[in-house]
Motif scaffolding. Sequence first.
Motif, PDB file in Angstrom:
ATOM      1  N   GLU A   1       1.138  -1.049   0.213  1.00 31.65           N
ATOM      2  CA  GLU A   1       0.381  -0.016  -0.248  1.00 31.65           C
ATOM      3  C   GLU A   1       0.657   1.535   0.422  1.00 31.65           C
ATOM      4  O   GLU A   1       0.735   2.405  -0.367  1.00 31.65           O
ATOM      5  CB  GLU A   1      -0.690   0.364   1.041  1.00 31.65           C
ATOM      6  N   GLU A   2       1.700   1.318   0.743  1.00 28.02           N
ATOM      7  CA  GLU A   2       2.726   2.401   1.354  1.00 28.02           C
ATOM      8  C   GLU A   2       3.866   2.699  -0.136  1.00 28.02           C
ATOM      9  O   GLU A   2       3.564   4.133  -0.884  1.00 28.02           O
ATOM     10  CB  GLU A   2       3.989   2.960   2.000  1.00 28.02           C
ATOM     11  N   PHE A   3       3.655   1.928  -1.179  1.00 29.20           N
ATOM     12  CA  PHE A   3       4.435   1.812  -2.527  1.00 29.20           C
ATOM     13  C   PHE A   3       3.718   2.504  -3.390  1.00 29.20           C
ATOM     14  O   PHE A   3       4.332   2.866  -4.298  1.00 29.20           O
ATOM     15  CB  PHE A   3       5.588   0.561  -2.511  1.00 29.20           C
ATOM     16  N   LYS A   4       2.288   1.699  -3.414  1.00 28.62           N
ATOM     17  CA  LYS A   4       1.629   1.942  -4.643  1.00 28.62           C
ATOM     18  C   LYS A   4       1.316   3.754  -4.451  1.00 28.62           C
ATOM     19  O   LYS A   4       1.155   4.289  -4.991  1.00 28.62           O
ATOM     20  CB  LYS A   4       0.097   1.344  -4.005  1.00 28.62           C
ATOM     21  N   ALA A   5       1.377   4.256  -2.496  1.00 29.79           N
ATOM     22  CA  ALA A   5       1.095   5.476  -2.785  1.00 29.79           C
ATOM     23  C   ALA A   5       2.343   6.534  -3.624  1.00 29.79           C
ATOM     24  O   ALA A   5       2.301   7.696  -3.642  1.00 29.79           O
ATOM     25  CB  ALA A   5       0.437   6.008  -0.937  1.00 29.79           C
ATOM     26  N   VAL A 107      -6.603  12.534  -0.454  1.00 33.75           N
ATOM     27  CA  VAL A 107      -6.728  11.558  -0.658  1.00 33.75           C
ATOM     28  C   VAL A 107      -5.837  10.171  -0.250  1.00 33.75           C
ATOM     29  O   VAL A 107      -5.561   8.698   0.381  1.00 33.75           O
ATOM     30  CB  VAL A 107      -7.443  10.471  -2.031  1.00 33.75           C
ATOM     31  N   LEU A 108      -4.516  10.405  -0.687  1.00 31.22           N
ATOM     32  CA  LEU A 108      -3.592   9.369  -0.582  1.00 31.22           C
ATOM     33  C   LEU A 108      -3.223   9.091   1.369  1.00 31.22           C
ATOM     34  O   LEU A 108      -2.351   8.669   2.339  1.00 31.22           O
ATOM     35  CB  LEU A 108      -1.896   9.498  -0.977  1.00 31.22           C
ATOM     36  N   ALA A 109      -2.981  10.399   1.832  1.00 27.47           N
ATOM     37  CA  ALA A 109      -3.136  10.897   3.091  1.00 27.47           C
ATOM     38  C   ALA A 109      -3.889   9.718   4.018  1.00 27.47           C
ATOM     39  O   ALA A 109      -3.438   9.228   4.688  1.00 27.47           O
ATOM     40  CB  ALA A 109      -3.261  12.347   3.357  1.00 27.47           C
ATOM     41  N   SER A 110      -5.270   9.729   3.429  1.00 25.62           N
ATOM     42  CA  SER A 110      -6.763   9.300   4.000  1.00 25.62           C
ATOM     43  C   SER A 110      -6.138   8.104   3.914  1.00 25.62           C
ATOM     44  O   SER A 110      -6.476   7.197   4.861  1.00 25.62           O
ATOM     45  CB  SER A 110      -7.723   9.463   3.518  1.00 25.62           C
ATOM     46  N   GLN A 111      -5.930   6.688   2.818  1.00 25.34           N
ATOM     47  CA  GLN A 111      -5.152   5.976   2.366  1.00 25.34           C
ATOM     48  C   GLN A 111      -4.554   5.503   3.255  1.00 25.34           C
ATOM     49  O   GLN A 111      -4.629   3.980   4.170  1.00 25.34           O
ATOM     50  CB  GLN A 111      -5.369   5.840   0.861  1.00 25.34           C
ATOM     51  N   LEU A 112      -2.849   5.757   3.494  1.00 25.48           N
ATOM     52  CA  LEU A 112      -2.706   5.703   4.713  1.00 25.48           C
ATOM     53  C   LEU A 112      -3.144   5.696   5.924  1.00 25.48           C
ATOM     54  O   LEU A 112      -2.020   4.489   6.373  1.00 25.48           O
ATOM     55  CB  LEU A 112      -0.750   6.197   4.398  1.00 25.48           C
ATOM     56  N   ASN A 113      -3.246   6.444   6.326  1.00 29.14           N
ATOM     57  CA  ASN A 113      -3.774   6.516   8.001  1.00 29.14           C
ATOM     58  C   ASN A 113      -4.831   5.093   7.960  1.00 29.14           C
ATOM     59  O   ASN A 113      -5.254   5.262   9.015  1.00 29.14           O
ATOM     60  CB  ASN A 113      -3.879   7.014   7.776  1.00 29.14           C
ATOM     61  N   ALA A 114      -5.562   4.752   6.662  1.00 23.76           N
ATOM     62  CA  ALA A 114      -6.727   3.773   7.257  1.00 23.76           C
ATOM     63  C   ALA A 114      -6.600   2.566   7.972  1.00 23.76           C
ATOM     64  O   ALA A 114      -7.430   2.305   8.736  1.00 23.76           O
ATOM     65  CB  ALA A 114      -7.319   3.312   5.902  1.00 23.76           C
ATOM     66  N   LYS A 115      -5.622   2.279   8.341  1.00 22.07           N
ATOM     67  CA  LYS A 115      -5.480   0.968   8.955  1.00 22.07           C
ATOM     68  C   LYS A 115      -5.377   1.120  10.031  1.00 22.07           C
ATOM     69  O   LYS A 115      -5.371   0.197  11.103  1.00 22.07           O
ATOM     70  CB  LYS A 115      -4.203   0.242   8.620  1.00 22.07           C
ATOM     71  N   SER A 116      -4.210   2.587  10.045  1.00 22.93           N
ATOM     72  CA  SER A 116      -3.959   2.586  11.809  1.00 22.93           C
ATOM     73  C   SER A 116      -5.184   2.996  12.570  1.00 22.93           C
ATOM     74  O   SER A 116      -4.991   2.864  13.041  1.00 22.93           O
ATOM     75  CB  SER A 116      -2.787   4.081  11.277  1.00 22.93           C
TER      76      SER A 116
END
Length: 174
Positions: A1-5, A107-116
Amino acid sequence: EEFKAFLKLVKLIFFLVMYLHCFGCVWWMIVAPTASWIPPMNFNDEDFYFVYKQDYVFQYFVSLHAAVLLATGNDIGPRDTVQVFAGGMGLFMGAIINANIFGELAVLASQLNAKSNDFQSKLTQVNTAIDNLKLPLELTEKAREFIVTTQASLESQSELSRFPRRLPPPVKPK
């Protein structure tokens, strides 16, 4: 996920650089034949038009500077109708590009924080349940440690179960 972002971020930066390059080149093609445009950085110089006597590298960076100014909503001092039209289009496109970049970054920031955020929500529910049950401190610590360990192992298991599906057909296990 992080690499995709990360790849999405690189793509955004690439398209921004391409836009700035293309608009800078178009701007120079518009202003060079008449040599009437004064770059904003030369407004206070004695020789307003010395940019037209410089080498191509310097002229490229001056036009790139003008493109960056337009993309960020600044004025570059157009002198005739064609320059005013091109400057207006540059400002318009710059506003669209800025909106796109900020939207994509959100959008990228929200996707990275979704799991957390999901895990934090689960941990809050566990803490509430522990408080309601009035468990002893030793049992409370063990319960929290169990939740954290279980969550990490569940994430590892789900990654492991998804891995074979990502393999190409000749390599997939049967």
